[in-house]
Enzyme design. Structure first.
Site, mmCIF file in Angstrom:
data_model
loop_
_atom_site.group_PDB
_atom_site.id
_atom_site.type_symbol
_atom_site.label_atom_id
_atom_site.label_comp_id
_atom_site.label_asym_id
_atom_site.label_seq_id
_atom_site.Cartn_x
_atom_site.Cartn_y
_atom_site.Cartn_z
ATOM 1 N N ASN A 84 5.437 -2.812 6.960
ATOM 2 C CA ASN A 84 4.220 -3.205 7.670
ATOM 3 C C ASN A 84 2.958 -3.008 6.837
ATOM 4 O O ASN A 84 1.992 -3.747 6.991
ATOM 5 C CB ASN A 84 4.135 -2.372 8.965
ATOM 6 N N SER A 136 2.085 -12.952 7.433
ATOM 7 C CA SER A 136 0.812 -13.302 8.073
ATOM 8 C C SER A 136 0.715 -14.811 8.213
ATOM 9 O O SER A 136 1.308 -15.559 7.417
ATOM 10 C CB SER A 136 -0.348 -12.817 7.212
ATOM 11 N N TYR A 149 -3.864 -12.455 -1.072
ATOM 12 C CA TYR A 149 -3.198 -12.046 0.176
ATOM 13 C C TYR A 149 -2.171 -13.104 0.619
ATOM 14 O O TYR A 149 -1.025 -12.771 0.945
ATOM 15 C CB TYR A 149 -4.263 -11.852 1.255
ATOM 16 N N LYS A 153 1.853 -12.727 1.035
ATOM 17 C CA LYS A 153 2.516 -12.916 2.328
ATOM 18 C C LYS A 153 3.545 -14.060 2.283
ATOM 19 O O LYS A 153 4.583 -13.981 2.930
ATOM 20 C CB LYS A 153 1.473 -13.151 3.430
HETATM 21 N N1 LIG Z 1 -4.419 -7.382 11.931
HETATM 22 C C1 LIG Z 1 -4.097 -8.660 11.793
HETATM 23 O O1 LIG Z 1 -4.721 -9.549 12.389
HETATM 24 C C2 LIG Z 1 -2.971 -9.068 10.905
HETATM 25 C C3 LIG Z 1 -2.675 -10.430 10.815
HETATM 26 C C4 LIG Z 1 -1.618 -10.841 10.020
HETATM 27 C C5 LIG Z 1 -0.860 -9.913 9.338
HETATM 28 N N2 LIG Z 1 -1.180 -8.589 9.426
HETATM 29 C C6 LIG Z 1 -0.372 -7.665 8.651
HETATM 30 O O2 LIG Z 1 0.097 -6.618 9.485
HETATM 31 C C7 LIG Z 1 0.211 -5.413 8.731
HETATM 32 C C8 LIG Z 1 -0.566 -4.297 9.426
HETATM 33 O O3 LIG Z 1 -1.918 -4.685 9.509
HETATM 34 P P1 LIG Z 1 -3.027 -3.872 10.346
HETATM 35 O O4 LIG Z 1 -3.935 -4.872 10.911
HETATM 36 O O5 LIG Z 1 -2.365 -2.881 11.233
HETATM 37 O O6 LIG Z 1 -3.787 -3.139 9.142
HETATM 38 P P2 LIG Z 1 -4.530 -1.715 9.060
HETATM 39 O O7 LIG Z 1 -4.890 -1.211 10.403
HETATM 40 O O8 LIG Z 1 -5.607 -1.911 8.048
HETATM 41 O O9 LIG Z 1 -3.376 -0.774 8.449
HETATM 42 C C9 LIG Z 1 -2.909 -0.988 7.143
HETATM 43 C C10 LIG Z 1 -1.835 0.038 6.830
HETATM 44 O O10 LIG Z 1 -1.421 -0.157 5.462
HETATM 45 C C11 LIG Z 1 -1.393 1.111 4.794
HETATM 46 N N3 LIG Z 1 -1.730 0.995 3.377
HETATM 47 C C12 LIG Z 1 -2.901 0.575 2.844
HETATM 48 N N4 LIG Z 1 -2.897 0.730 1.497
HETATM 49 C C13 LIG Z 1 -1.695 1.254 1.167
HETATM 50 C C14 LIG Z 1 -1.097 1.663 -0.051
HETATM 51 N N5 LIG Z 1 -1.767 1.614 -1.217
HETATM 52 N N6 LIG Z 1 0.162 2.177 -0.014
HETATM 53 C C15 LIG Z 1 0.835 2.284 1.158
HETATM 54 N N7 LIG Z 1 0.310 1.940 2.345
HETATM 55 C C16 LIG Z 1 -0.945 1.435 2.363
HETATM 56 C C17 LIG Z 1 -2.496 1.913 5.493
HETATM 57 O O11 LIG Z 1 -2.273 3.310 5.297
HETATM 58 P P3 LIG Z 1 -3.542 4.327 5.119
HETATM 59 O O12 LIG Z 1 -4.473 4.043 6.270
HETATM 60 O O13 LIG Z 1 -2.921 5.650 5.160
HETATM 61 O O14 LIG Z 1 -4.156 3.970 3.787
HETATM 62 C C18 LIG Z 1 -2.347 1.480 6.939
HETATM 63 O O15 LIG Z 1 -1.411 2.261 7.607
HETATM 64 C C19 LIG Z 1 -0.314 -5.738 7.328
HETATM 65 O O16 LIG Z 1 0.760 -6.035 6.479
HETATM 66 C C20 LIG Z 1 -1.155 -6.976 7.549
HETATM 67 O O17 LIG Z 1 -1.247 -7.769 6.389
HETATM 68 C C21 LIG Z 1 -2.216 -8.151 10.191
#
Ligand SMILES: NC(=O)c1ccc[n+]([C@@H]2O[C@H](COP(=O)([O-])OP(=O)(O)OC[C@H]3O[C@@H](n4cnc5c(N)ncnc54)[C@H](OP(=O)(O)O)[C@@H]3O)[C@@H](O)[C@H]2O)c1
Length: 245
Positions: A84, A136, A149, A153
């Site tokens: 994730n 994504s 990005y 993805k």
């Molecule tokens: N939110 C959306 O609308 C959306 C849409 C499409 C896809 N996604 C995908 O869904 C997933 C979760 O997204 P989210 O919205 O929940 O994002 P988020 O709240 O920003 O969380 C991102 C997570 O990734 C971890 N991370 C960041 N840098 C890292 C690194 N260097 N090594 C290991 N872990 C790392 C963070 O850990 P720390 O906080 O500890 O750094 C955090 O737990 C992602 O893959 C994102 O691309 C999200």
């Protein structure tokens, strides 16, 4: 009966946190990762003894591999792997720093290669496993400012399809979930700045929430999904409709 063990990367907040609590509610023991000690502490408080938090930063690849190997030594088998963790570092291509490209590709895409190589053999030996990958909508449609990005993805989609074919006969499924706009730290700025503009593009008429994604992970991580592999499920409120007919 042995409890299933899941590894959820990026479990301290956002989608990963909700996935973790959903899996815990199904009786699964969850190993969640974060890049900070505060994140690990948050995980500990959220999981309430039904899992652990591990400090892992995918930009430190040698350390990442060692930590995953240590987890396998301790737990023997990861039954469910949810990749994730992900980041955005947006910029139009001509202005994109090499570091933006490398960081996004290494965290979002390369990490899954290194981790899967370590956890796969025990899964194969037990002839059961579930791998679920967060891609994504950007990986399908592209997005201005997101060449890095979107490439990471789309790369996850190709990785997952190929791996699904490689391990299908071993009782292991590999599937992708591609969210649209889910309200988290990653998107809250854009969703407040461009709320009305974005809502107009979503037929369901709302942004997604983390539970919308977690329910799909819950199904794909269960035994009930054993005949589904190499597939992508869009969770985007109809924003992008992709029928392969
Ligand atoms: N939110 C959306 O609308 C959306 C849409 C499409 C896809 N996604 C995908 O869904 C997933 C979760 O997204 P989210 O919205 O929940 O994002 P988020 O709240 O920003 O969380 C991102 C997570 O990734 C971890 N991370 C960041 N840098 C890292 C690194 N260097 N090594 C290991 N872990 C790392 C963070 O850990 P720390 O906080 O500890 O750094 C955090 O737990 C992602 O893959 C994102 O691309 C999200």
């Amino acid at each position: 009966m042995k409890k299933n063990i899941a590894l959820v990367t990026g479990a301290n907040k956002g989608i990963g946190k909700k996935i973790s609590t959903e899996l815990i509610s199904k009786g699964i023991y969850v190993i969640g990762t974060s890049t900070t000690l505060q994140g690990v502490d948050k995980i500990k408080k959220t999981f309430k003894g039904h899992g652990i938090g591990v400090l892992i930063n995918f930009l430190k690849i040698i350390e990442t591999k060692k930590k995953i190997q240590k987890l396998i030594k301790k737990f023997k088998i990861i039954d469910i792997f949810v990749h994730n963790a992900g980041v955005i570092q947006d910029s139009i291509l001509l202005k994109m720093h090499d570091s933006y490209w490398n960081n996004v590709i290494n965290i979002n895409l390369s990490a899954i290669f290194h981790i899967t190589k370590i956890i796969l053999l025990p899964m194969i030996r037990q002839r059961y496993g579930r791998i679920i990958v967060l891609s994504s909508i950007s990986g399908y449609t592209g997005q201005i400012g997101q060449t890095n990005y979107a490439a990471s993805k789309s790369g996850l989609v190709g990785f997952s399809k190929s791996l699904a074919l490689e391990v299908a006969s071993k009782g292991i499924t590999v599937n992708v979930i591609s969210p649209g706009y889910i309200y988290t730290d990653m998107t809250k700025k854009i969703l407040s700045l461009k709320k009305e503009e974005i809502l107009k593009k979503i037929p369901v008429g709302r942004f997604g929430n983390t539970q919308d994604v977690a329910y799909v992970v819950s199904f794909l991580s269960s035994k009930k999904s054993s005949y589904i592999t190499g597939q992508n499920i869009h969770v985007n409120g109809g924003m992008y409709v992709d029928f392969n007919v």
